[in-house]
Design a protein around this motif. Structure first.
Motif, short mmCIF file in Angstrom:
data_model
loop_
_atom_site.label_atom_id
_atom_site.label_comp_id
_atom_site.label_asym_id
_atom_site.label_seq_id
_atom_site.Cartn_x
_atom_site.Cartn_y
_atom_site.Cartn_z
N SER A 168 8.44 -6.65 6.11
CA SER A 168 6.75 -7.43 6.17
C SER A 168 7.30 -7.48 4.88
O SER A 168 6.68 -9.11 4.65
CB SER A 168 5.75 -6.38 6.75
OG SER A 168 5.96 -6.37 7.91
N CYS A 169 7.25 -6.86 3.57
CA CYS A 169 6.63 -7.51 2.28
C CYS A 169 8.04 -7.64 1.47
O CYS A 169 7.84 -8.21 0.13
CB CYS A 169 5.75 -5.86 1.54
SG CYS A 169 4.58 -5.25 2.60
N GLY A 170 9.35 -6.81 1.64
CA GLY A 170 10.93 -7.67 1.21
C GLY A 170 10.82 -9.53 0.49
O GLY A 170 10.12 -9.42 1.54
N PRO A 224 -3.95 -2.93 -2.69
CA PRO A 224 -3.69 -2.27 -2.17
C PRO A 224 -3.62 -3.46 -0.64
O PRO A 224 -4.34 -3.24 0.03
CB PRO A 224 -3.09 -0.70 -1.70
CG PRO A 224 -4.82 -0.47 -2.65
CD PRO A 224 -5.16 -1.52 -3.33
N MET A 225 -2.30 -3.34 0.11
CA MET A 225 -2.37 -4.27 1.05
C MET A 225 -0.95 -3.88 2.45
O MET A 225 -0.31 -3.10 1.75
CB MET A 225 -2.06 -5.66 0.61
CG MET A 225 -2.33 -6.85 -0.36
SD MET A 225 -4.20 -6.80 1.04
CE MET A 225 -4.94 -7.18 -0.43
N CYS A 226 -1.10 -3.71 3.23
CA CYS A 226 -0.32 -3.21 4.08
C CYS A 226 -0.41 -4.24 5.53
O CYS A 226 -1.18 -4.22 6.38
CB CYS A 226 -0.60 -1.53 4.52
SG CYS A 226 0.99 -1.72 6.09
N PRO A 227 0.75 -5.18 5.41
CA PRO A 227 0.39 -6.35 6.09
C PRO A 227 1.03 -5.75 7.95
O PRO A 227 -0.20 -6.20 8.60
CB PRO A 227 1.26 -7.46 6.06
CG PRO A 227 1.97 -7.23 4.64
CD PRO A 227 1.36 -5.67 4.79
N ALA A 254 1.15 -1.36 0.07
CA ALA A 254 0.10 -0.15 -0.06
C ALA A 254 0.49 1.35 0.23
O ALA A 254 0.67 2.40 -0.51
CB ALA A 254 -0.87 -0.38 1.38
N CYS A 255 2.07 1.55 0.46
CA CYS A 255 2.71 2.58 0.37
C CYS A 255 3.52 2.96 -0.39
O CYS A 255 3.71 4.48 -0.75
CB CYS A 255 3.85 1.69 1.71
SG CYS A 255 4.86 0.61 1.27
N MET A 256 3.34 1.94 -1.68
CA MET A 256 3.83 2.29 -2.59
C MET A 256 2.50 2.75 -4.18
O MET A 256 2.83 2.96 -4.67
CB MET A 256 4.64 1.03 -3.54
CG MET A 256 6.20 0.11 -2.94
SD MET A 256 6.82 1.44 -3.01
CE MET A 256 7.02 2.09 -1.50
S1 SF4 Z 1 4.05 -3.07 5.57
FE1 SF4 Z 1 4.07 -3.37 3.38
S2 SF4 Z 1 2.92 -2.52 3.02
FE2 SF4 Z 1 3.51 -2.18 5.40
S3 SF4 Z 1 4.33 0.12 5.46
FE3 SF4 Z 1 5.94 -1.55 5.28
S4 SF4 Z 1 5.87 -2.33 3.16
FE4 SF4 Z 1 4.63 -1.06 2.99
#
Ligand code: SF4
Length: 304
Positions: free
Chosen positions: A118-120, A46-49, A15-17
């Protein structure tokens, strides 16, 4: 065999992208601005874990201690905040919720933020400095589930963007295909083989030989071939290979159609990324309009 996708491809994205200000420090970037109008060709999820873990915005930065995301799921590593609080279970739960949401929506493509715990997903470099300890907690799930993965930084380069878009369309086209006859298997390979040859010539040669040697239809064999091709399509090509294939395709087109296309240059010709992307797009549009075949981008998205 039809080589056009008319449904918009569904893509999950950190989501931050996507422009949402959900990072621990309230930041976010809209990486889709690089797409222009083309962003409309996809349905974005968009997802933010970390938000789904209930951590909120703003929050303390988090890190994995004792390993990477796989180790967290195996119980060998923990997730802690910058103040030392153990939030492993919360973060695992947020990752599970996001994965479940994507799977329920039939999404198997994801644009990830590099370096995030998280998302890497992959180990990437930023200004010659390695970032993160990939994969992250959610990144490990994305890898386990066989997602088609796109680093968000690729959005900035027109050639990389073109590369993943054409691989993605080929990936989705093949993934949704039922390979239930030898003829279908032959036809599929005839369409997709040039792209596979560009990405991994050795593997493509092996697959080509195996398909040519078929005696009768075997469902298990067809599924195995499909899985191996999907694996090839997940991998990026290189600028050199893209330029060579463009020139090869163009030379073939020029000979067959008897016309030259202005601006298409030899692989060694000096030009910037934007110019190369334009050459690729020009060939793509031209071959589509004329009903001829462009092996570099064999599957096209067109709204019908
Ligand atoms: S968890 Fe993923 S989507 Fe949420 S801020 Fe961190 S990198 Fe961005």
């Amino acid at each position: 065999m039809e080589s056009i996708i008319s449904e918009k491809v569904q893509v999950g994205i950190s989501a931050c992208m996507y422009g949402c200000e959900v990072r621990y420090n309230k930041k976010g970037w809209d990486m889709l601005t690089y797409f222009g109008r083309e962003r409309e060709a996809f349905i974005w999820h968009p997802m933010c874990p970390e938000c789904m873990s209930g951590l909120g915005v703003p929050r303390d930065a988090i890190r994995i201690t004792g390993g990477n995301g796989f180790d967290v799921w195996n119980g060998k590593a923990r997730v802690k905040t910058s103040r030392g609080e153990d939030i492993t279970e919360k973060v695992k739960n947020g990752a599970r919720i996001c994965m479940e949401t994507l799977k329920n929506a039939g999404v198997y493509v994801y644009v990830f933020m590099e370096g995030s715990p998280s998302c890497g997903v992959y180990r990437t470099t930023l200004k010659n400095k390695r970032i993160g300890k990939p994969p992250g907690v959610f990144g490990a799930l994305l890898l386990n589930e066989g997602f088609f993965l796109i680093p968000a930084a690729d959005m900035q380069s027109p050639v990389r963007r073109w590369d993943w878009r054409r691989r993605l369309h080929a990936f989705v086209w093949l993934k949704n295909m039922e390979l239930d006859s030898t003829v279908k298997l032959y036809d599929m390979w005839h369409i997709i083989k040039f792209l596979c040859q560009e990405i991994d010539n050795e593997q493509a040669k092996t697959i080509g030989r195996e398909i040519a040697g078929i005696k009768g239809f075997d469902e298990e064999f067809a599924q195995d071939i499909k899985n191996r091709i999907l694996m090839i399509l997940r991998r990026p090509s290189s600028l050199e290979r893209i330029k060579h294939m463009l020139w090869k395709n163009y030379s073939f087109y020029k000979k067959k159609a008897g016309v030259e296309v202005e601006g298409i240059m030899e692989p060694t010709g000096l030009r910037n990324m934007t110019h190369i992307a334009k050459e690729l797009m020009d060939m793509e549009v031209r071959t589509y309009k004329e009903g001829t075949f462009f092996g570099s981008a064999p599957i096209i998205y067109r709204r019908v």
